[in-house]
Structure formats: C-alpha cells, structure tokens
Design a protein around this motif. Structure first.
Motif, PDB file in Angstrom:
ATOM      1  N   LEU A 166       0.830  -1.203   0.000  1.00 20.36           N
ATOM      2  CA  LEU A 166       0.000   0.000   0.000  1.00 20.36           C
ATOM      3  C   LEU A 166       0.868   1.258   0.000  1.00 20.36           C
ATOM      4  O   LEU A 166       0.539   2.242  -0.667  1.00 20.36           O
ATOM      5  CB  LEU A 166      -0.964  -0.011   1.187  1.00 20.36           C
ATOM      6  CG  LEU A 166      -2.067  -1.057   1.099  1.00 20.36           C
ATOM      7  CD1 LEU A 166      -2.799  -1.183   2.428  1.00 20.36           C
ATOM      8  CD2 LEU A 166      -3.035  -0.761  -0.035  1.00 20.36           C
ATOM      9  N   ASP A 167       1.991   1.215   0.706  1.00 16.47           N
ATOM     10  CA  ASP A 167       2.923   2.349   0.693  1.00 16.47           C
ATOM     11  C   ASP A 167       3.490   2.575  -0.705  1.00 16.47           C
ATOM     12  O   ASP A 167       3.558   3.709  -1.181  1.00 16.47           O
ATOM     13  CB  ASP A 167       4.073   2.120   1.674  1.00 16.47           C
ATOM     14  CG  ASP A 167       3.654   2.232   3.135  1.00 16.47           C
ATOM     15  OD1 ASP A 167       2.563   2.773   3.408  1.00 16.47           O
ATOM     16  OD2 ASP A 167       4.424   1.754   3.998  1.00 16.47           O
ATOM     17  N   VAL A 168       3.879   1.489  -1.371  1.00 19.87           N
ATOM     18  CA  VAL A 168       4.434   1.595  -2.733  1.00 19.87           C
ATOM     19  C   VAL A 168       3.372   2.134  -3.687  1.00 19.87           C
ATOM     20  O   VAL A 168       3.644   3.038  -4.482  1.00 19.87           O
ATOM     21  CB  VAL A 168       4.964   0.222  -3.225  1.00 19.87           C
ATOM     22  CG1 VAL A 168       5.303   0.266  -4.713  1.00 19.87           C
ATOM     23  CG2 VAL A 168       6.185  -0.196  -2.420  1.00 19.87           C
ATOM     24  N   ILE A 169       2.163   1.611  -3.602  1.00 20.68           N
ATOM     25  CA  ILE A 169       1.085   2.052  -4.497  1.00 20.68           C
ATOM     26  C   ILE A 169       0.767   3.525  -4.261  1.00 20.68           C
ATOM     27  O   ILE A 169       0.593   4.285  -5.221  1.00 20.68           O
ATOM     28  CB  ILE A 169      -0.170   1.172  -4.320  1.00 20.68           C
ATOM     29  CG1 ILE A 169       0.107  -0.244  -4.800  1.00 20.68           C
ATOM     30  CG2 ILE A 169      -1.356   1.770  -5.079  1.00 20.68           C
ATOM     31  CD1 ILE A 169      -0.946  -1.261  -4.394  1.00 20.68           C
ATOM     32  N   ALA A 170       0.710   3.929  -3.006  1.00 22.08           N
ATOM     33  CA  ALA A 170       0.410   5.332  -2.693  1.00 22.08           C
ATOM     34  C   ALA A 170       1.478   6.259  -3.267  1.00 22.08           C
ATOM     35  O   ALA A 170       1.168   7.349  -3.752  1.00 22.08           O
ATOM     36  CB  ALA A 170       0.291   5.528  -1.192  1.00 22.08           C
ATOM     37  N   ALA A 171       2.714   5.809  -3.250  1.00 22.15           N
ATOM     38  CA  ALA A 171       3.815   6.648  -3.739  1.00 22.15           C
ATOM     39  C   ALA A 171       3.990   6.583  -5.248  1.00 22.15           C
ATOM     40  O   ALA A 171       4.201   7.605  -5.900  1.00 22.15           O
ATOM     41  CB  ALA A 171       5.119   6.244  -3.048  1.00 22.15           C
ATOM     42  N   ASP A 172       3.889   5.367  -5.822  1.00 19.40           N
ATOM     43  CA  ASP A 172       4.278   5.176  -7.222  1.00 19.40           C
ATOM     44  C   ASP A 172       3.262   4.457  -8.102  1.00 19.40           C
ATOM     45  O   ASP A 172       3.537   4.194  -9.264  1.00 19.40           O
ATOM     46  CB  ASP A 172       5.606   4.397  -7.276  1.00 19.40           C
ATOM     47  CG  ASP A 172       6.715   5.110  -6.536  1.00 19.40           C
ATOM     48  OD1 ASP A 172       6.857   6.339  -6.716  1.00 19.40           O
ATOM     49  OD2 ASP A 172       7.433   4.454  -5.750  1.00 19.40           O
ATOM     50  N   GLY A 173       2.121   4.079  -7.550  1.00 18.60           N
ATOM     51  CA  GLY A 173       1.104   3.388  -8.329  1.00 18.60           C
ATOM     52  C   GLY A 173       1.284   1.885  -8.321  1.00 18.60           C
ATOM     53  O   GLY A 173       2.350   1.374  -7.960  1.00 18.60           O
ATOM     54  N   PRO A 174       0.243   1.146  -8.718  1.00 21.54           N
ATOM     55  CA  PRO A 174       0.277  -0.316  -8.651  1.00 21.54           C
ATOM     56  C   PRO A 174       1.292  -0.966  -9.579  1.00 21.54           C
ATOM     57  O   PRO A 174       1.769  -2.065  -9.306  1.00 21.54           O
ATOM     58  CB  PRO A 174      -1.150  -0.738  -9.004  1.00 21.54           C
ATOM     59  CG  PRO A 174      -1.814   0.449  -9.564  1.00 21.54           C
ATOM     60  CD  PRO A 174      -1.052   1.659  -9.133  1.00 21.54           C
ATOM     61  N   THR A 175       1.654  -0.310 -10.653  1.00 29.48           N
ATOM     62  CA  THR A 175       2.621  -0.920 -11.572  1.00 29.48           C
ATOM     63  C   THR A 175       4.025  -0.975 -10.986  1.00 29.48           C
ATOM     64  O   THR A 175       4.871  -1.706 -11.494  1.00 29.48           O
ATOM     65  CB  THR A 175       2.649  -0.170 -12.923  1.00 29.48           C
ATOM     66  OG1 THR A 175       2.990   1.199 -12.683  1.00 29.48           O
ATOM     67  CG2 THR A 175       1.306  -0.258 -13.629  1.00 29.48           C
ATOM     68  N   ALA A 176       4.275  -0.241  -9.912  1.00 28.26           N
ATOM     69  CA  ALA A 176       5.602  -0.221  -9.295  1.00 28.26           C
ATOM     70  C   ALA A 176       5.828  -1.398  -8.342  1.00 28.26           C
ATOM     71  O   ALA A 176       6.940  -1.577  -7.844  1.00 28.26           O
ATOM     72  CB  ALA A 176       5.800   1.090  -8.545  1.00 28.26           C
ATOM     73  N   LEU A 177       4.797  -2.209  -8.115  1.00 30.72           N
ATOM     74  CA  LEU A 177       4.920  -3.317  -7.158  1.00 30.72           C
ATOM     75  C   LEU A 177       5.828  -4.419  -7.657  1.00 30.72           C
ATOM     76  O   LEU A 177       5.746  -4.841  -8.805  1.00 30.72           O
ATOM     77  CB  LEU A 177       3.554  -3.936  -6.881  1.00 30.72           C
ATOM     78  CG  LEU A 177       2.681  -3.306  -5.834  1.00 30.72           C
ATOM     79  CD1 LEU A 177       1.435  -4.149  -5.621  1.00 30.72           C
ATOM     80  CD2 LEU A 177       3.394  -3.083  -4.534  1.00 30.72           C
ATOM     81  N   SER A 178       6.654  -4.907  -6.756  1.00 25.89           N
ATOM     82  CA  SER A 178       7.510  -6.055  -7.011  1.00 25.89           C
ATOM     83  C   SER A 178       7.532  -6.888  -5.740  1.00 25.89           C
ATOM     84  O   SER A 178       7.822  -6.352  -4.657  1.00 25.89           O
ATOM     85  CB  SER A 178       8.916  -5.576  -7.361  1.00 25.89           C
ATOM     86  OG  SER A 178       9.876  -6.557  -7.053  1.00 25.89           O
ATOM     87  N   LEU A 179       7.226  -8.172  -5.838  1.00 23.16           N
ATOM     88  CA  LEU A 179       7.238  -9.028  -4.652  1.00 23.16           C
ATOM     89  C   LEU A 179       8.637  -9.082  -4.040  1.00 23.16           C
ATOM     90  O   LEU A 179       8.796  -9.100  -2.824  1.00 23.16           O
ATOM     91  CB  LEU A 179       6.753 -10.439  -4.987  1.00 23.16           C
ATOM     92  CG  LEU A 179       5.264 -10.598  -5.305  1.00 23.16           C
ATOM     93  CD1 LEU A 179       4.917 -12.062  -5.500  1.00 23.16           C
ATOM     94  CD2 LEU A 179       4.385  -9.988  -4.244  1.00 23.16           C
ATOM     95  N   ARG A 180       9.645  -9.096  -4.882  1.00 21.89           N
ATOM     96  CA  ARG A 180      11.027  -9.137  -4.396  1.00 21.89           C
ATOM     97  C   ARG A 180      11.341  -7.885  -3.567  1.00 21.89           C
ATOM     98  O   ARG A 180      11.931  -7.965  -2.494  1.00 21.89           O
ATOM     99  CB  ARG A 180      11.986  -9.269  -5.578  1.00 21.89           C
ATOM    100  CG  ARG A 180      13.415  -9.577  -5.181  1.00 21.89           C
ATOM    101  CD  ARG A 180      14.268  -9.863  -6.405  1.00 21.89           C
ATOM    102  NE  ARG A 180      13.977 -11.126  -7.029  1.00 21.89           N
ATOM    103  CZ  ARG A 180      14.554 -12.286  -6.698  1.00 21.89           C
ATOM    104  NH1 ARG A 180      15.440 -12.329  -5.750  1.00 21.89           N
ATOM    105  NH2 ARG A 180      14.246 -13.391  -7.339  1.00 21.89           N
ATOM    106  N   ASP A 181      10.911  -6.716  -4.064  1.00 26.56           N
ATOM    107  CA  ASP A 181      11.134  -5.473  -3.327  1.00 26.56           C
ATOM    108  C   ASP A 181      10.357  -5.474  -2.012  1.00 26.56           C
ATOM    109  O   ASP A 181      10.871  -5.040  -0.981  1.00 26.56           O
ATOM    110  CB  ASP A 181      10.723  -4.270  -4.182  1.00 26.56           C
ATOM    111  CG  ASP A 181      10.841  -2.962  -3.424  1.00 26.56           C
ATOM    112  OD1 ASP A 181      11.952  -2.657  -2.927  1.00 26.56           O
ATOM    113  OD2 ASP A 181       9.833  -2.244  -3.312  1.00 26.56           O
ATOM    114  N   LEU A 182       9.126  -5.972  -2.038  1.00 21.69           N
ATOM    115  CA  LEU A 182       8.328  -6.031  -0.814  1.00 21.69           C
ATOM    116  C   LEU A 182       8.953  -6.965   0.217  1.00 21.69           C
ATOM    117  O   LEU A 182       8.935  -6.676   1.410  1.00 21.69           O
ATOM    118  CB  LEU A 182       6.898  -6.459  -1.124  1.00 21.69           C
ATOM    119  CG  LEU A 182       6.086  -5.473  -1.966  1.00 21.69           C
ATOM    120  CD1 LEU A 182       4.728  -6.064  -2.310  1.00 21.69           C
ATOM    121  CD2 LEU A 182       5.930  -4.135  -1.254  1.00 21.69           C
TER     122      LEU A 182
END
Length: 194
Positions: free
Chosen positions: A27-43
C-alpha cells in the motif's frame, strides 16, 4: 548458537503478521508510485524476509493486488453501511477514496486482478449491496429516471469526483475547501437538475 539466533548472513525469521506487513508495504508503494511499481522481491526486502516469502501468501503480484482490492471493497462496504441516503453514500464514497488512496485505484483496475477470486467477489458483493441500499431509497418520481439509472448517475459522480480529486485534477477548483462539502454541493446540484 542459541535456537532463536539467526545464522550469520541469513535473513531473520519474521515473527509478526507477515501477510499484513507485505500488504502494508504494498500500500505504501502504491500510494507513492502506483500499482505498476509493485515487485514481490522489493516487498520482501522491505519486510526483511526471503524473496519467496510473499509468494507463500499471495502466489504472485496479481494475487497481492487481488488481496488489496478485496480488502478495499470490504472497507468500502463498511464505509457505506448505514448511509442516510444516496447523497450521504456519495460523500462516504469520496471519504473512502481519500482515506484509502492506495486501495482505490487497484479496486477498479480489473486487468490487474483475478476476477474469480472468492475473497474479491464476496467483498465486491458486500460493497454493491451497500450501494444498492442507498439507491433503494431513491424514488423514480423524485428524479424522473429509473432508480437504477439514478444510482449509476450518483456512482459516476462520486467515482469521477474521487478519481479527479486523488489525481490532483481538482486542486484548483476545490482549493482549501472540504472536498466532502464540495461533493455535497455538486450532488445537490446534479440531482436537483434531474
């Protein structure tokens, strides 16, 4: 080495609610950069766990986004519960979008989700029922249109307003006014015109 100590070079065992930690980081990543920025590895890196740990809970990125959407629809249903009328439901919808800006875009991006997911379909149904309850108070003679179309008009207004608000397209017109009060005024104007 004591049993609770981590081996040198290994990642520590996550003793909390890993699923919740990954959702919160997403949710933090999406709020900052949108859903396309999600990466399971980064999370996984953010949560301090192995790169395979998120897959245990969500399988893949689509599963994670689907879980976020399901949670969002459940929160939306709770927000809409007991709305006094259709206008109040619209105000609550706008409030939900403002309070959950990371859930909101994911919920309405079907291309990112597993549409057949049971948790998602159940949560969507709860939100739809809450909206139907608000629409059921509308009498066709009040607006000169079918009740269902009045509901579509109200949802379109609330969703469009919330989307424009979150994307900062209303910064000028809304300014420092309370967005919920601005929405109330718009809704009253629209339904009076109908």
């Amino acid at each position: 080495m004591a049993p609770t100590e981590a081996k040198p070079g290994s990642r520590p065992y996550h003793h909390g609610d890993l699923r919740r930690a990954i959702l919160a980081a997403a949710l933090d990543v999406i709020a900052a950069d949108g859903p396309t920025a999600l990466s399971l590895r980064d999370l996984a890196r953010r949560a301090g766990v192995s790169h395979a740990a998120p897959a245990h809970h969500f399988k893949d990125r689509t599963g994670l986004l689907t879980a976020i959407a399901a949670e969002g629809f459940g929160l939306l249903a709770a927000t809409l519960a007991d709305a006094a009328d259709l206008k109040d439901a619209g105000v609550r919808y706008v409030r939900f979008a403002r309070e959950h800006p990371a859930h909101f875009p994911v919920m309405f991006a079907p291309e990112l989700l597993r549409a057949e997911d049971l948790e998602l379909t159940a949560a969507r149904a709860l939100a739809a029922d809450a909206l139907r309850q608000a629409v059921s108070a509308v009498r066709p003679e009040d607006y000169g249109v079918d009740t269902r179309l009045a509901g579509v008009a109200a949802w379109s207004l609330a969703h469009g307003f919330a989307t424009l608000l979150l994307s900062h397209n209303l910064d000028g017109p809304v300014g420092d006014k309370d967005p919920e009060e601005v929405f109330r005024t718009l809704a009253a104007t629209l339904f009076r015109a109908l």
